[in-house]
Design a protein around this motif. Structure first.
Motif, mmCIF file in Angstrom:
data_model
loop_
_atom_site.group_PDB
_atom_site.id
_atom_site.type_symbol
_atom_site.label_atom_id
_atom_site.label_comp_id
_atom_site.label_asym_id
_atom_site.label_seq_id
_atom_site.Cartn_x
_atom_site.Cartn_y
_atom_site.Cartn_z
ATOM 1 N N MET A 1 -12.777 6.757 -7.422
ATOM 2 C CA MET A 1 -12.664 5.391 -7.885
ATOM 3 C C MET A 1 -11.233 4.857 -7.733
ATOM 4 S SD MET A 1 -15.695 4.894 -8.565
ATOM 5 C CE MET A 1 -17.099 5.924 -8.749
ATOM 6 N N TRP A 2 -10.292 5.733 -7.478
ATOM 7 C CA TRP A 2 -8.901 5.306 -7.277
ATOM 8 C C TRP A 2 -8.792 4.357 -6.089
ATOM 9 C CZ3 TRP A 2 -6.499 6.158 -2.687
ATOM 10 C CH2 TRP A 2 -7.056 7.126 -1.849
ATOM 11 N N LEU A 3 -9.629 4.580 -5.064
ATOM 12 C CA LEU A 3 -9.555 3.736 -3.877
ATOM 13 C C LEU A 3 -9.969 2.305 -4.204
ATOM 14 C CD1 LEU A 3 -8.925 3.537 -0.880
ATOM 15 C CD2 LEU A 3 -11.294 4.204 -0.417
ATOM 16 N N ILE A 4 -10.912 2.157 -5.100
ATOM 17 C CA ILE A 4 -11.341 0.819 -5.509
ATOM 18 C C ILE A 4 -10.180 0.090 -6.183
ATOM 19 C CG2 ILE A 4 -12.878 -0.463 -7.062
ATOM 20 C CD1 ILE A 4 -14.957 1.800 -6.528
ATOM 21 N N ALA A 5 -9.513 0.764 -7.098
ATOM 22 C CA ALA A 5 -8.380 0.141 -7.801
ATOM 23 C C ALA A 5 -7.250 -0.186 -6.826
ATOM 24 C CB ALA A 5 -7.883 1.068 -8.908
ATOM 25 N N TRP A 6 -6.957 0.733 -5.912
ATOM 26 C CA TRP A 6 -5.874 0.490 -4.962
ATOM 27 C C TRP A 6 -6.227 -0.672 -4.034
ATOM 28 C CZ3 TRP A 6 -5.035 0.381 0.279
ATOM 29 C CH2 TRP A 6 -3.702 0.339 0.689
ATOM 30 N N THR A 7 -7.467 -0.728 -3.584
ATOM 31 C CA THR A 7 -7.887 -1.802 -2.683
ATOM 32 C C THR A 7 -7.839 -3.147 -3.394
ATOM 33 O OG1 THR A 7 -9.249 -0.260 -1.427
ATOM 34 C CG2 THR A 7 -9.733 -2.606 -1.164
ATOM 35 N N GLN A 8 -8.223 -3.179 -4.661
ATOM 36 C CA GLN A 8 -8.111 -4.434 -5.425
ATOM 37 C C GLN A 8 -6.649 -4.872 -5.489
ATOM 38 O OE1 GLN A 8 -10.590 -6.537 -7.008
ATOM 39 N NE2 GLN A 8 -8.761 -7.799 -6.851
ATOM 40 N N TRP A 9 -5.750 -3.909 -5.732
ATOM 41 C CA TRP A 9 -4.323 -4.236 -5.751
ATOM 42 C C TRP A 9 -3.893 -4.794 -4.387
ATOM 43 C CZ3 TRP A 9 -0.641 -2.180 -2.525
ATOM 44 C CH2 TRP A 9 0.677 -2.593 -2.781
ATOM 45 N N LEU A 10 -4.304 -4.122 -3.313
ATOM 46 C CA LEU A 10 -3.937 -4.538 -1.957
ATOM 47 C C LEU A 10 -4.414 -5.966 -1.677
ATOM 48 C CD1 LEU A 10 -2.824 -3.542 0.885
ATOM 49 C CD2 LEU A 10 -5.234 -3.101 1.424
ATOM 50 N N VAL A 11 -5.664 -6.240 -1.995
ATOM 51 C CA VAL A 11 -6.250 -7.567 -1.750
ATOM 52 C C VAL A 11 -5.511 -8.631 -2.558
ATOM 53 C CG1 VAL A 11 -8.328 -8.967 -2.139
ATOM 54 C CG2 VAL A 11 -8.507 -6.735 -1.035
ATOM 55 N N SER A 40 -1.129 6.550 3.127
ATOM 56 C CA SER A 40 0.119 6.220 3.810
ATOM 57 C C SER A 40 1.037 5.410 2.901
ATOM 58 C CB SER A 40 -0.200 5.451 5.095
ATOM 59 O OG SER A 40 0.981 5.088 5.748
ATOM 60 N N TRP A 41 0.474 4.483 2.156
ATOM 61 C CA TRP A 41 1.266 3.675 1.227
ATOM 62 C C TRP A 41 1.903 4.552 0.163
ATOM 63 C CZ3 TRP A 41 1.097 2.758 -4.007
ATOM 64 C CH2 TRP A 41 1.890 1.700 -4.474
ATOM 65 N N HIS A 42 1.110 5.476 -0.413
ATOM 66 C CA HIS A 42 1.652 6.370 -1.441
ATOM 67 C C HIS A 42 2.807 7.196 -0.881
ATOM 68 C CE1 HIS A 42 -0.917 5.610 -4.862
ATOM 69 N NE2 HIS A 42 -1.954 5.550 -4.049
ATOM 70 N N HIS A 43 2.666 7.674 0.331
ATOM 71 C CA HIS A 43 3.750 8.438 0.945
ATOM 72 C C HIS A 43 4.951 7.536 1.234
ATOM 73 C CE1 HIS A 43 6.046 11.223 3.325
ATOM 74 N NE2 HIS A 43 6.124 10.291 4.275
ATOM 75 N N THR A 53 10.140 3.972 6.079
ATOM 76 C CA THR A 53 8.696 4.222 6.014
ATOM 77 C C THR A 53 7.918 3.044 5.431
ATOM 78 O OG1 THR A 53 9.157 6.580 5.841
ATOM 79 C CG2 THR A 53 6.930 5.882 5.310
ATOM 80 N N PRO A 54 8.406 2.371 4.390
ATOM 81 C CA PRO A 54 7.661 1.196 3.907
ATOM 82 C C PRO A 54 7.514 0.106 4.972
ATOM 83 C CG PRO A 54 9.164 1.947 2.217
ATOM 84 C CD PRO A 54 9.501 2.720 3.477
ATOM 85 N N VAL A 55 8.540 -0.068 5.793
ATOM 86 C CA VAL A 55 8.449 -1.059 6.875
ATOM 87 C C VAL A 55 7.363 -0.652 7.859
ATOM 88 C CG1 VAL A 55 9.659 -2.082 8.832
ATOM 89 C CG2 VAL A 55 10.838 -1.803 6.643
ATOM 90 N N ARG A 56 7.315 0.621 8.211
ATOM 91 C CA ARG A 56 6.273 1.096 9.141
ATOM 92 C C ARG A 56 4.891 0.932 8.526
ATOM 93 N NH1 ARG A 56 9.420 6.393 10.773
ATOM 94 N NH2 ARG A 56 8.704 6.789 8.691
ATOM 95 N N TRP A 57 4.764 1.121 7.192
ATOM 96 C CA TRP A 57 3.474 0.928 6.551
ATOM 97 C C TRP A 57 3.045 -0.532 6.722
ATOM 98 C CZ3 TRP A 57 1.445 -2.269 2.893
ATOM 99 C CH2 TRP A 57 0.136 -1.972 2.496
ATOM 100 N N HIS A 58 3.961 -1.454 6.506
ATOM 101 C CA HIS A 58 3.619 -2.867 6.670
ATOM 102 C C HIS A 58 3.273 -3.191 8.119
ATOM 103 C CE1 HIS A 58 5.320 -3.292 2.629
ATOM 104 N NE2 HIS A 58 4.505 -4.327 2.563
ATOM 105 N N GLU A 59 3.936 -2.542 9.048
ATOM 106 C CA GLU A 59 3.598 -2.733 10.461
ATOM 107 C C GLU A 59 2.200 -2.204 10.768
ATOM 108 O OE1 GLU A 59 6.881 -0.757 12.338
ATOM 109 O OE2 GLU A 59 8.166 -2.526 12.217
ATOM 110 N N ALA A 60 1.758 -1.180 10.067
ATOM 111 C CA ALA A 60 0.402 -0.636 10.258
ATOM 112 C C ALA A 60 -0.660 -1.528 9.620
ATOM 113 C CB ALA A 60 0.316 0.774 9.688
ATOM 114 N N LEU A 61 -0.289 -2.257 8.589
ATOM 115 C CA LEU A 61 -1.252 -3.121 7.899
ATOM 116 C C LEU A 61 -1.766 -4.232 8.810
ATOM 117 C CD1 LEU A 61 -2.764 -3.962 5.334
ATOM 118 C CD2 LEU A 61 -0.700 -5.234 4.654
ATOM 119 N N HIS A 62 -0.894 -4.813 9.610
ATOM 120 C CA HIS A 62 -1.299 -5.937 10.467
ATOM 121 C C HIS A 62 -2.428 -5.555 11.431
ATOM 122 C CE1 HIS A 62 -1.056 -9.665 12.650
ATOM 123 N NE2 HIS A 62 -0.902 -8.985 13.768
#
Length: 143
Positions: A1-11, A40-43, A53-62
């Motif tokens: 259920m952690w993925l649901i909470a994280w995805t809600q945060w992301l959205v 990847s975000w947690h890491h 690494t946070p910049v690369r995570w944002h580059e992966a999001l697009h």
């Protein structure tokens, strides 16, 4: 259920309701994509991560957002523009319950499939692990 909470945060954080339908738990490709992004975000924000690494995570999001649209074969979002703040840009209240049910059903189905393929710890004829074998410590509780 952690993925649901994280995805809600992301959205909520990135305003992605138009890109990701609330039925995402019913689409295995989206579940896998979001799991990878979450891990990847947690890491990226851990103490062990390199400073960029946070910049690369944002580059992966697009590109991930574009993949979601490609996987929308049921046309859950139909690619129609909806102005921010309108009723269609937020998920309706029953979504968490539906998401939890979809995740629980998926986990139960996987566990039943493993039980059907095994008998006393021995794999049944006609089934074998994928070439990489079971993954020790895997989160799916099947491996």
């Amino acid at each position: 259920m952690w993925l649901i909470a994280w995805t809600q945060w992301l959205v909520d954080r990135y305003g992605l309701a138009q890109d990701l339908g609330s039925c995402w738990p019913a689409h295995p490709a989206l579940v896998q994509e979001l799991t990878a992004l979450a891990e990847s975000w947690h890491h990226a924000y851990s103490r062990k991560a390199d400073p960029d690494t946070p910049v690369r995570w944002h580059e992966a999001l697009h590109p991930a957002r574009h993949r979601w649209q490609g996987w929308d074969i049921t046309r859950c979002r139909q690619g129609q523009h909806t102005p921010p703040g309108s009723a269609d840009t937020v998920w309706s209240p029953p979504w968490p319950r539906d998401a939890e049910r979809a995740v629980t059903d998926d986990v139960n189905a996987r566990q039943r499939a493993v039980a059907a393929r095994t008998a006393g710890g021995v794999l049944l004829v006609g089934w074998s692990w994928p070439k990489w074998g079971p993954v020790r410590g895997c989160c799916c509780r099947i491996c």
